[in-house]
Write an enzyme that holds these catalytic residues in place. Structure first.
Site, PDB file in Angstrom:
ATOM      1  CB  CYS A  86      -0.997  -0.051   1.145  1.00  0.00           C
ATOM      2  SG  CYS A  86      -2.418   1.018   0.864  1.00  0.00           S
TER       3      CYS A  86
ATOM      4  NE  ARG B 233      -8.928   5.582   2.913  1.00  0.00           N
ATOM      5  CZ  ARG B 233      -7.685   6.037   2.836  1.00  0.00           C
ATOM      6  NH1 ARG B 233      -7.446   7.317   2.663  1.00  0.00           N
ATOM      7  NH2 ARG B 233      -6.660   5.212   2.930  1.00  0.00           N
TER       8      ARG B 233
ATOM      9  CG  HIS C 283      -3.243  -2.689   4.124  1.00  0.00           C
ATOM     10  ND1 HIS C 283      -2.092  -2.383   4.789  1.00  0.00           N
ATOM     11  CD2 HIS C 283      -3.637  -1.564   3.491  1.00  0.00           C
ATOM     12  CE1 HIS C 283      -1.822  -1.118   4.563  1.00  0.00           C
ATOM     13  NE2 HIS C 283      -2.737  -0.606   3.781  1.00  0.00           N
TER      14      HIS C 283
HETATM   15  N1  GLN Z   1      -2.079   6.879   2.338  1.00  0.00           N
HETATM   16  C1  GLN Z   1      -2.169   6.026   1.184  1.00  0.00           C
HETATM   17  C2  GLN Z   1      -3.540   6.051   0.536  1.00  0.00           C
HETATM   18  O1  GLN Z   1      -4.510   6.370   1.192  1.00  0.00           O
HETATM   19  C3  GLN Z   1      -1.771   4.618   1.569  1.00  0.00           C
HETATM   20  C4  GLN Z   1      -2.737   4.056   2.564  1.00  0.00           C
HETATM   21  C5  GLN Z   1      -2.350   2.755   3.098  1.00  0.00           C
HETATM   22  O2  GLN Z   1      -1.169   2.389   3.219  1.00  0.00           O
HETATM   23  N2  GLN Z   1      -3.388   2.049   3.521  1.00  0.00           N
HETATM   24  O3  GLN Z   1      -3.672   5.766  -0.635  1.00  0.00           O
END
Ligand code: GLN
Length: 252
Positions: free
Chosen positions: A93, A127, A190
């Site tokens: 990520c 998101r 993740h």
């Molecule tokens: N901050 C980054 C995003 O939101 C990565 C997030 C994460 O590692 N979950 O895309």
């Protein structure tokens, strides 16, 4: 045989317990009598990449990515040399985004290492959050996981880690997830990526041993009964469903 696993900046990049991936690698080595040593680095530590066989770069919030990016830019050439010399990396990520050229957010640009030619821009409205399933030419089992990212990654001419069966992946529209570059896997998956996907863990271990010992390695099979059951259960649960991350979290 032995391997040294370097965990970069776990105090800053450890969303959803990405460190569980380290425990999984270590355990799967031990089950095969391969010694695995884990070295964790803080942001002020010097890193001697010649001593490392696998590097884990986890995920983080934009703020933490900004902090880490400053340090990564200082060690960029050593990191690049390690990757070009077929060093094994699993980047998750935020860590995946940092291997690319940049991550553009509404607040500013987070410079990446530029080791892999890919770009990431923050999506405007929502998101990409959901479980995710991929199929990958590298593995016979589907790859299952969880994603939560604002960034949309443009892979350009790079090879993806997998094709999205369920979920969003790199940008929610290309149908691809992650990247494979030399012995680097970058992915949005993740948390317990490796415990959930033992074939991915073994791929990394195998590549690291082959690089270190300069011979073809075939790892001893492990039963992986629970891992296979869990993988199958997730595939069954999401079968025939369509991921709609925008229904889950609208940004204001
Ligand atoms: N901050 C980054 C995003 O939101 C990565 C997030 C994460 O590692 N979950 O895309």
């Amino acid at each position: 045989m032995n391997l040294t696993i370097g965990h970069l900046y776990p105090d800053l990049l450890n969303l959803y317990g990405d460190r569980g991936n380290i425990q999984c690698l270590k355990k799967r080595c031990e089950w095969r009598d391969i010694q695995a040593e884990v070295v964790s680095f803080e942001i002020t530590d010097e890193i001697d990449f010649s001593k490392l066989d696998i590097v884990l770069l986890g995920g983080g919030s934009d703020r933490e990515q900004m902090l880490v990016c400053r340090r990564l830019l200082e060690i960029r050439e050593d990191f690049r040399a390690y990757v070009e010399d077929n060093g094994v990396v699993i980047a998750v990520c935020g860590g995946y985004q940092l291997l690319g050229n940049y991550y553009q957010t509404a607040e500013g640009r987070i410079e990446g290492l530029g080791i892999i030619d890919l770009d990431t821009e923050q999506g405007e409205n929502y998101r990409l959050i959901d479980n995710i399933i991929l199929e990958s030419d590298l593995f016979s089992m589907p790859v299952v996981g969880f994603e939560n990212h604002a960034g949309r990654t443009n892979l350009k001419n790079n090879k993806p880690f997998g094709r999205v069966i369920y979920g969003s992946g790199n940008d929610g529209k290309s149908g691809y997830e992650g990247v494979v570059y030399k012995n680097v896997i970058g992915t949005y998956l993740h948390g317990p990526l490796l415990p959930k996907n033992p074939q991915v863990a073994d791929y990394l271990i195998e590549k690291a041993l082959e690089r270190k010992y300069r011979e073809k390695i075939t790892l001893k099979e492990l039963p992986d009964l629970e891992e296979r059951e869990a993988n199958e259960a997730m595939c069954q649960r999401l079968k025939g469903k369509v991921s709609r991350p925008q229904d889950q979290m609208q940004l204001g």
